[in-house]
Design a protein around this motif. Structure first.
Motif, PDB file in Angstrom:
ATOM      1  N   TYR A   1       0.824  -1.211   0.000  1.00  0.00           N
ATOM      2  CA  TYR A   1       0.000   0.000   0.000  1.00  0.00           C
ATOM      3  C   TYR A   1       0.860   1.264   0.000  1.00  0.00           C
ATOM      4  O   TYR A   1       0.667   2.157  -0.823  1.00  0.00           O
TER       5      TYR A   1
ATOM      6  N   ALA B   1       1.314   3.934  -2.897  1.00  0.00           N
ATOM      7  CA  ALA B   1       0.888   5.321  -2.682  1.00  0.00           C
ATOM      8  C   ALA B   1       2.013   6.290  -3.021  1.00  0.00           C
ATOM      9  O   ALA B   1       1.779   7.335  -3.640  1.00  0.00           O
ATOM     10  N   LEU B   2       3.227   5.948  -2.636  1.00  0.00           N
ATOM     11  CA  LEU B   2       4.368   6.816  -2.927  1.00  0.00           C
ATOM     12  C   LEU B   2       4.620   6.913  -4.434  1.00  0.00           C
ATOM     13  O   LEU B   2       4.817   8.014  -4.975  1.00  0.00           O
TER      14      LEU B   2
ATOM     15  N   ILE C   1       2.484   6.353  -6.912  1.00  0.00           N
ATOM     16  CA  ILE C   1       1.390   7.079  -7.565  1.00  0.00           C
ATOM     17  C   ILE C   1       1.457   8.569  -7.248  1.00  0.00           C
ATOM     18  O   ILE C   1       1.205   9.403  -8.115  1.00  0.00           O
ATOM     19  N   PHE C   2       1.818   8.919  -6.016  1.00  0.00           N
ATOM     20  CA  PHE C   2       1.955  10.335  -5.665  1.00  0.00           C
ATOM     21  C   PHE C   2       3.023  10.991  -6.522  1.00  0.00           C
ATOM     22  O   PHE C   2       2.810  12.065  -7.084  1.00  0.00           O
TER      23      PHE C   2
ATOM     24  N   THR D   1       1.828  11.217 -10.307  1.00  0.00           N
ATOM     25  CA  THR D   1       0.805  12.234 -10.548  1.00  0.00           C
ATOM     26  C   THR D   1       1.328  13.640 -10.269  1.00  0.00           C
ATOM     27  O   THR D   1       0.956  14.592 -10.960  1.00  0.00           O
TER      28      THR D   1
ATOM     29  N   ILE E   1      -4.063  15.270  -5.727  1.00  0.00           N
ATOM     30  CA  ILE E   1      -2.976  14.308  -5.908  1.00  0.00           C
ATOM     31  C   ILE E   1      -2.881  13.392  -4.690  1.00  0.00           C
ATOM     32  O   ILE E   1      -2.689  12.177  -4.818  1.00  0.00           O
ATOM     33  N   ILE E   2      -3.019  13.957  -3.492  1.00  0.00           N
ATOM     34  CA  ILE E   2      -2.945  13.143  -2.267  1.00  0.00           C
ATOM     35  C   ILE E   2      -4.098  12.151  -2.206  1.00  0.00           C
ATOM     36  O   ILE E   2      -3.903  10.974  -1.879  1.00  0.00           O
TER      37      ILE E   2
ATOM     38  N   ILE F   1      -5.821  10.905  -4.719  1.00  0.00           N
ATOM     39  CA  ILE F   1      -5.589   9.887  -5.744  1.00  0.00           C
ATOM     40  C   ILE F   1      -4.535   8.887  -5.279  1.00  0.00           C
ATOM     41  O   ILE F   1      -4.704   7.677  -5.423  1.00  0.00           O
ATOM     42  N   SER F   2      -3.465   9.393  -4.690  1.00  0.00           N
ATOM     43  CA  SER F   2      -2.389   8.494  -4.269  1.00  0.00           C
ATOM     44  C   SER F   2      -2.773   7.648  -3.056  1.00  0.00           C
ATOM     45  O   SER F   2      -2.159   6.610  -2.818  1.00  0.00           O
ATOM     46  N   LEU F   3      -3.761   8.066  -2.285  1.00  0.00           N
ATOM     47  CA  LEU F   3      -4.205   7.253  -1.157  1.00  0.00           C
ATOM     48  C   LEU F   3      -5.277   6.236  -1.545  1.00  0.00           C
ATOM     49  O   LEU F   3      -5.410   5.198  -0.898  1.00  0.00           O
TER      50      LEU F   3
ATOM     51  N   PRO G   1      -3.913   2.817  -4.559  1.00  0.00           N
ATOM     52  CA  PRO G   1      -3.243   1.587  -4.129  1.00  0.00           C
ATOM     53  C   PRO G   1      -4.174   0.560  -3.479  1.00  0.00           C
ATOM     54  O   PRO G   1      -3.781  -0.582  -3.256  1.00  0.00           O
TER      55      PRO G   1
END
Length: 119
Positions: free
Chosen positions: A20, A24-25, A27-28, A31, A49-50, A52-54, A57
């Motif tokens: 996870y 998340a890292l 994807i962050f 993006t 962005i945060i 989406i990144s959370l 995953p």
């Protein structure tokens, strides 16, 4: 040799959390850097962005949790069900991902309980 519940729970928790947070890292970063390029017309804000990144995953984590909880009992399946799983693999993958989505929290709770249980 079978793996005991504590060892399985420890591996499961660390691998799920690792999957996870690394997801998340990644994807962050993707993006963030894509959104901040000069040629991008509609750049995302940092709060978007945060989020989406959370959230993104959770899809591979749900698939992983589904595989771990469903195929942890693969020895209980008969020969017919093992063959059916292989033949209908795309459908099985979708079902397992949805199953894992619902089983992430309960499987994490079960693993934490197994870690806290005395040997």
């Amino acid at each position: 040799m079978a793996m005991d519940n504590k060892k399985y729970a420890k591996i499961y928790i660390f691998s799920l959390l690792g999957l996870y947070f690394i997801g998340a890292l990644i994807i962050f970063l993707l993006t963030f850097f894509i959104s901040n390029r000069n040629d991008v017309n509609n750049a995302l804000e940092i709060n978007q962005i945060i989020v989406i990144s959370l959230l993104l995953p959770l899809v591979p984590c749900a698939s992983y949790a589904g595989f771990c909880t469903a195929f942890g009992r693969i020895k209980e399946f008969g020969k017919f069900w093992k063959i059916a799983i292989c033949i209908f693999f795309p459908i099985t993958l979708i079902i397992i991902t949805v199953y894992g989505l619902f089983m992430i929290i309960p499987s994490m709770i079960k693993s934490v309980k197994n870690l806290k249980a005395s040997p």
